[in-house]
Design a protein around this motif. Structure first.
Motif, PDB file in Angstrom:
ATOM      1  N   SER A 136       0.811  -1.223   0.000  1.00  0.00           N
ATOM      2  CA  SER A 136       0.000   0.000   0.000  1.00  0.00           C
ATOM      3  C   SER A 136       0.843   1.272   0.000  1.00  0.00           C
ATOM      4  CB  SER A 136      -0.910   0.036   1.237  1.00  0.00           C
ATOM      5  OG  SER A 136      -1.730  -1.080   1.276  1.00  0.00           O
ATOM      6  N   PHE A 137       2.152   1.139   0.068  1.00  0.00           N
ATOM      7  CA  PHE A 137       2.974   2.357   0.081  1.00  0.00           C
ATOM      8  C   PHE A 137       2.763   3.116  -1.241  1.00  0.00           C
ATOM      9  CE2 PHE A 137       6.648   5.031  -0.591  1.00  0.00           C
ATOM     10  CZ  PHE A 137       6.785   5.628   0.653  1.00  0.00           C
ATOM     11  N   PRO A 138       2.502   4.418  -1.170  1.00  0.00           N
ATOM     12  CA  PRO A 138       2.168   5.181  -2.388  1.00  0.00           C
ATOM     13  C   PRO A 138       3.409   5.502  -3.229  1.00  0.00           C
ATOM     14  CG  PRO A 138       2.184   6.610  -0.482  1.00  0.00           C
ATOM     15  CD  PRO A 138       2.471   5.247   0.039  1.00  0.00           C
ATOM     16  N   LEU A 139       4.017   4.477  -3.755  1.00  0.00           N
ATOM     17  CA  LEU A 139       5.327   4.620  -4.390  1.00  0.00           C
ATOM     18  C   LEU A 139       5.313   5.567  -5.597  1.00  0.00           C
ATOM     19  CD1 LEU A 139       8.150   3.572  -3.966  1.00  0.00           C
ATOM     20  CD2 LEU A 139       7.651   1.682  -5.496  1.00  0.00           C
ATOM     21  N   ARG A 140       4.262   5.453  -6.413  1.00  0.00           N
ATOM     22  CA  ARG A 140       4.222   6.249  -7.653  1.00  0.00           C
ATOM     23  C   ARG A 140       4.186   7.745  -7.295  1.00  0.00           C
ATOM     24  NH1 ARG A 140       0.196   7.860 -10.560  1.00  0.00           N
ATOM     25  NH2 ARG A 140      -1.262   6.917  -9.098  1.00  0.00           N
ATOM     26  N   ILE A 141       3.327   8.091  -6.349  1.00  0.00           N
ATOM     27  CA  ILE A 141       3.198   9.508  -5.952  1.00  0.00           C
ATOM     28  C   ILE A 141       4.482   9.979  -5.267  1.00  0.00           C
ATOM     29  CG2 ILE A 141       1.926  11.085  -4.439  1.00  0.00           C
ATOM     30  CD1 ILE A 141      -0.479   9.185  -4.822  1.00  0.00           C
ATOM     31  N   LYS A 327       3.697   4.497  11.120  1.00  0.00           N
ATOM     32  CA  LYS A 327       2.533   3.632  10.862  1.00  0.00           C
ATOM     33  C   LYS A 327       1.739   4.146   9.669  1.00  0.00           C
ATOM     34  CE  LYS A 327       3.914   2.079  14.739  1.00  0.00           C
ATOM     35  NZ  LYS A 327       4.849   0.995  14.736  1.00  0.00           N
ATOM     36  N   SER A 328       1.613   5.465   9.555  1.00  0.00           N
ATOM     37  CA  SER A 328       0.721   6.017   8.542  1.00  0.00           C
ATOM     38  C   SER A 328       1.376   6.122   7.168  1.00  0.00           C
ATOM     39  CB  SER A 328       0.223   7.394   8.983  1.00  0.00           C
ATOM     40  OG  SER A 328       1.312   8.216   9.312  1.00  0.00           O
ATOM     41  N   VAL A 329       2.698   6.210   7.106  1.00  0.00           N
ATOM     42  CA  VAL A 329       3.372   6.229   5.795  1.00  0.00           C
ATOM     43  C   VAL A 329       4.387   5.087   5.737  1.00  0.00           C
ATOM     44  CG1 VAL A 329       4.597   7.602   4.077  1.00  0.00           C
ATOM     45  CG2 VAL A 329       3.060   8.747   5.667  1.00  0.00           C
ATOM     46  N   GLY A 330       5.387   5.103   6.567  1.00  0.00           N
ATOM     47  CA  GLY A 330       6.352   4.004   6.554  1.00  0.00           C
ATOM     48  C   GLY A 330       7.462   4.251   7.562  1.00  0.00           C
ATOM     49  N   ALA A 331       7.867   3.197   8.279  1.00  0.00           N
ATOM     50  CA  ALA A 331       8.874   3.350   9.331  1.00  0.00           C
ATOM     51  C   ALA A 331      10.240   3.721   8.753  1.00  0.00           C
ATOM     52  CB  ALA A 331       8.973   2.069  10.154  1.00  0.00           C
ATOM     53  N   ALA A 369       4.861  17.968   1.050  1.00  0.00           N
ATOM     54  CA  ALA A 369       4.080  18.038  -0.201  1.00  0.00           C
ATOM     55  C   ALA A 369       3.000  16.963  -0.205  1.00  0.00           C
ATOM     56  CB  ALA A 369       5.017  17.871  -1.401  1.00  0.00           C
ATOM     57  N   PHE A 370       3.360  15.788   0.276  1.00  0.00           N
ATOM     58  CA  PHE A 370       2.424  14.657   0.318  1.00  0.00           C
ATOM     59  C   PHE A 370       1.185  15.021   1.156  1.00  0.00           C
ATOM     60  CE2 PHE A 370       1.271  10.355   2.020  1.00  0.00           C
ATOM     61  CZ  PHE A 370       1.054   9.725   0.798  1.00  0.00           C
ATOM     62  N   GLU A 372       0.257  18.291   2.086  1.00  0.00           N
ATOM     63  CA  GLU A 372      -0.395  19.506   1.572  1.00  0.00           C
ATOM     64  C   GLU A 372      -1.248  19.228   0.342  1.00  0.00           C
ATOM     65  OE1 GLU A 372       2.827  22.076   0.739  1.00  0.00           O
ATOM     66  OE2 GLU A 372       3.164  22.515   2.870  1.00  0.00           O
ATOM     67  N   GLU A 373      -0.784  18.328  -0.510  1.00  0.00           N
ATOM     68  CA  GLU A 373      -1.505  18.083  -1.766  1.00  0.00           C
ATOM     69  C   GLU A 373      -2.653  17.086  -1.605  1.00  0.00           C
ATOM     70  OE1 GLU A 373       1.559  17.025  -4.592  1.00  0.00           O
ATOM     71  OE2 GLU A 373       2.683  18.836  -4.074  1.00  0.00           O
ATOM     72  N   GLY A 374      -2.920  16.695  -0.376  1.00  0.00           N
ATOM     73  CA  GLY A 374      -4.087  15.847  -0.118  1.00  0.00           C
ATOM     74  C   GLY A 374      -3.823  14.355  -0.249  1.00  0.00           C
ATOM     75  N   HIS A 375      -2.587  13.970  -0.614  1.00  0.00           N
ATOM     76  CA  HIS A 375      -2.298  12.538  -0.785  1.00  0.00           C
ATOM     77  C   HIS A 375      -2.355  11.797   0.554  1.00  0.00           C
ATOM     78  CE1 HIS A 375      -1.098  13.544  -4.804  1.00  0.00           C
ATOM     79  NE2 HIS A 375      -0.116  14.319  -4.377  1.00  0.00           N
ATOM     80  N   PHE A 376      -1.917  12.478   1.601  1.00  0.00           N
ATOM     81  CA  PHE A 376      -1.870  11.822   2.912  1.00  0.00           C
ATOM     82  C   PHE A 376      -3.275  11.416   3.361  1.00  0.00           C
ATOM     83  CE2 PHE A 376      -1.333  12.312   7.699  1.00  0.00           C
ATOM     84  CZ  PHE A 376      -0.650  11.117   7.862  1.00  0.00           C
TER      85      PHE A 376
END
Ligand SMILES: Cc1ncc(COP(=O)(O)O)c(C=O)c1O
Length: 493
Positions: A136-141, A327-331, A369-370, A372-376
């Motif tokens: 699930s890690f948002p690698l592309r973004i 936890k929410s993005v990656g350790a 940026a992640f 601010e741009e709403g990706h999080f």
């Protein structure tokens, strides 16, 4: 002194580089001690049968890098402190150990690649606690943001950031905390840290001189116990029940520092009800104490309304809030933060400067940026669905396979616990038996938790479900059922 060098004219490495490397080795090995002279360049060139310029170039580089220094026309002399020892370059022949390498299992280290559940010998079906889902890690973004940042701003790679953290990231964290956790903090109350662990250290060190004794929920997060146990202050472990820390057992002594995980107690998973949170804040006020609220996994609440963090109820008086993106993005990002009451911020910023002088720019800028741009927010919404489905699958599978299992802490977070019934082997025994079947489940003592009571019953198993897809969860619970039916469940306790 005569230098024994051997040059290889067939080598791809230039002759001057070979001379540089070999003379440097001789200096670092101590054959040429501090204050000793290098042979004159003309003499060495003759002996090696190379041009004098080749030797001079190598010598200039040795001088430029600080191995030797010119003394007028007298020549070049070896410096007192070889620069390598300053840079801590580890070189095979020079590594010295002061004893055998400790057995990793005897050292309580936190979640790292070589700990139980980490590294190459992980069981295939591993419920190691608190690991976010790789798929699930948002690698592309993430890659897009990183590429964009690198195309635009490279000066930050060679410069220092504010030790308190990149202002854009602090602002983004502040906005997230206000909206999601009811914590109203300004940018200049936030310190960005290397994960939640450093945030705990920053807050602890900040409050050290105000603190007469420590209070900590028991059982607790291993990382917090490591910090508390390393001091000479008295530690009061406060028992935890189904409502989290038992506030009525807090000592009524002035000047305490309390560590607590009220939203999802680690490891038991209890959520502290509002009345007890308010009682805790009253205790802090009445005893002139401070509180570290570790809110490590509160972005994941699946049932019931979101709870305001303790720091939100306190209004920035006595609660120091610690958060993490592990936890929410990656350790692997190693980004976390602490919020501090305004009056402590300057001191906290100075402390962070003293400890590490800030964080790496690129990851901070990318995370800002992640967010601010709403990706999080989108990422969290997606993860909540993924993890809720896994949680549901695990709860159902355990309920189907065992007789009314006592499951706790499953309303939120990335793990739940199962209090084993009477007649079952101890949690530690189940852990070892499961390992034989390639399943990783963990007793509290192995699951990044710590119990101050050495005689506490060993009857709680921790299941981190976030990194296992449903079919794997089903397979793991089936294996556990077969294993426990096959003899273990009636022996032991
Ligand atoms: C209860 C608790 N607090 C804090 C942390 C700190 O996490 P990190 O240092 O990885 O950000 C963790 C990590 O697992 C945790 O479980």
């Amino acid at each position: 002194m005569d230098l024994t060098l051997s040059l290889d004219t067939a080598s791809a490495k230039s002759l001057q580089a070979q001379i540089f490397d070999q003379v440097r080795e001789i200096i670092l090995d101590g054959q040429l001690g501090a204050g000793m002279a290098l042979p004159p360049s003309r003499l060495l060139a003759e002996r090696l049968q190379v041009s004098r310029n080749t030797v001079l170039t190598a010598y200039e580089r040795l001088a430029a890098e600080g191995y030797v220094k010119a003394r007028g026309t007298a020549g070049l002399f070896v410096e007192r402190i070889p620069p390598d020892s300053l840079l801590l370059i580890q070189r095979g022949s020079r590594i010295k150990t002061n004893g055998p390498i400790p057995d990793a299992s005897s050292e309580p280290l936190l979640c790292f690649a070589g700990s139980p559940g980490g590294g190459s010998d992980r069981p295939e079906l591993d419920f190691w606690v608190g690991r976010s889902d790789v798929e699930s890690f948002p690698l592309r973004i993430w890659r897009r943001i990183i590429n964009r940042l690198l195309a635009r701003e490279t000066t930050y790679l060679t410069d220092y950031c504010d030790p308190a953290g990149l202002p854009e990231l602090r602002a983004a964290i502040g906005t997230h905390l206000r909206r999601a956790r009811g914590v109203s903090v300004a940018e200049d109350q936030i310190i960005v840290t290397t994960g939640g662990q450093e945030a705990l250290n920053v807050v602890f060190n900040l409050l050290r001189s105000h603190t007469r004794q420590l209070c900590i929920e028991n059982p607790c997060y291993l990382g917090a116990s490591l910090i508390f146990n390393a001091t000479n202050l008295t530690v009061h472990p406060i028992p935890v029940d189904r409502d989290g820390l038992q506030t009525d057992l807090l000592p009524r002594v002035r000047g305490s520092l309390l560590y607590v995980t009220p939203s999802h107690q680690f490891p038991t998973g209890a959520t502290m009800p509002l009345a007890l949170r308010l009682a805790l804040l009253r205790w802090a006020e009445e005893t002139d104490s401070y509180v570290i609220e570790d809110d490590y996994d509160s972005d994941f609440r699946y049932d019931g309304p979101p709870l305001t963090a303790l720091a939100g109820l306190d209004g920035g008086r006595r609660v120091f809030y610690v958060g993490t993106f592990s936890k929410s993005v990656g350790a692997g990002l190693r980004l976390g933060f602490a919020t501090v009451p305004r009056m402590f911020w300057d001191e906290a910023r100075l402390l962070k400067a003293r400890m590490s002088n800030g964080q790496a720019w690129l990851e901070q800028a990318a995370l800002a940026a992640f967010i601010e741009e709403g990706h999080f927010d989108r990422h969290l919404r997606k993860l909540r669905q993924v993890y809720k489905a896994r949680r549901d699958c695990l709860v159902e599978a355990l309920r189907r396979s065992f007789d009314e299992p006592e499951l706790l802490g499953w309303e939120s977070g990335l793990h739940l616990v199962w209090r084993l019934p009477r007649g079952f082997p101890s949690a530690r025994e189940v852990q070892l038996m499961a390992r034989e079947c390639d399943v990783g489940v963990y007793a509290l003592s192995s699951g990044a938790a710590y119990d101050f009571d050495a005689d506490a019953p060993d009857d709680v198993l921790v299941f981190g479900y976030s990194s296992l897809a449903e079919p794997m969860i089903e397979a793991a619970v089936s294996k556990l059922r077969l294993m426990l039916e096959g003899g273990g469940a009636t022996s032991g306790r």
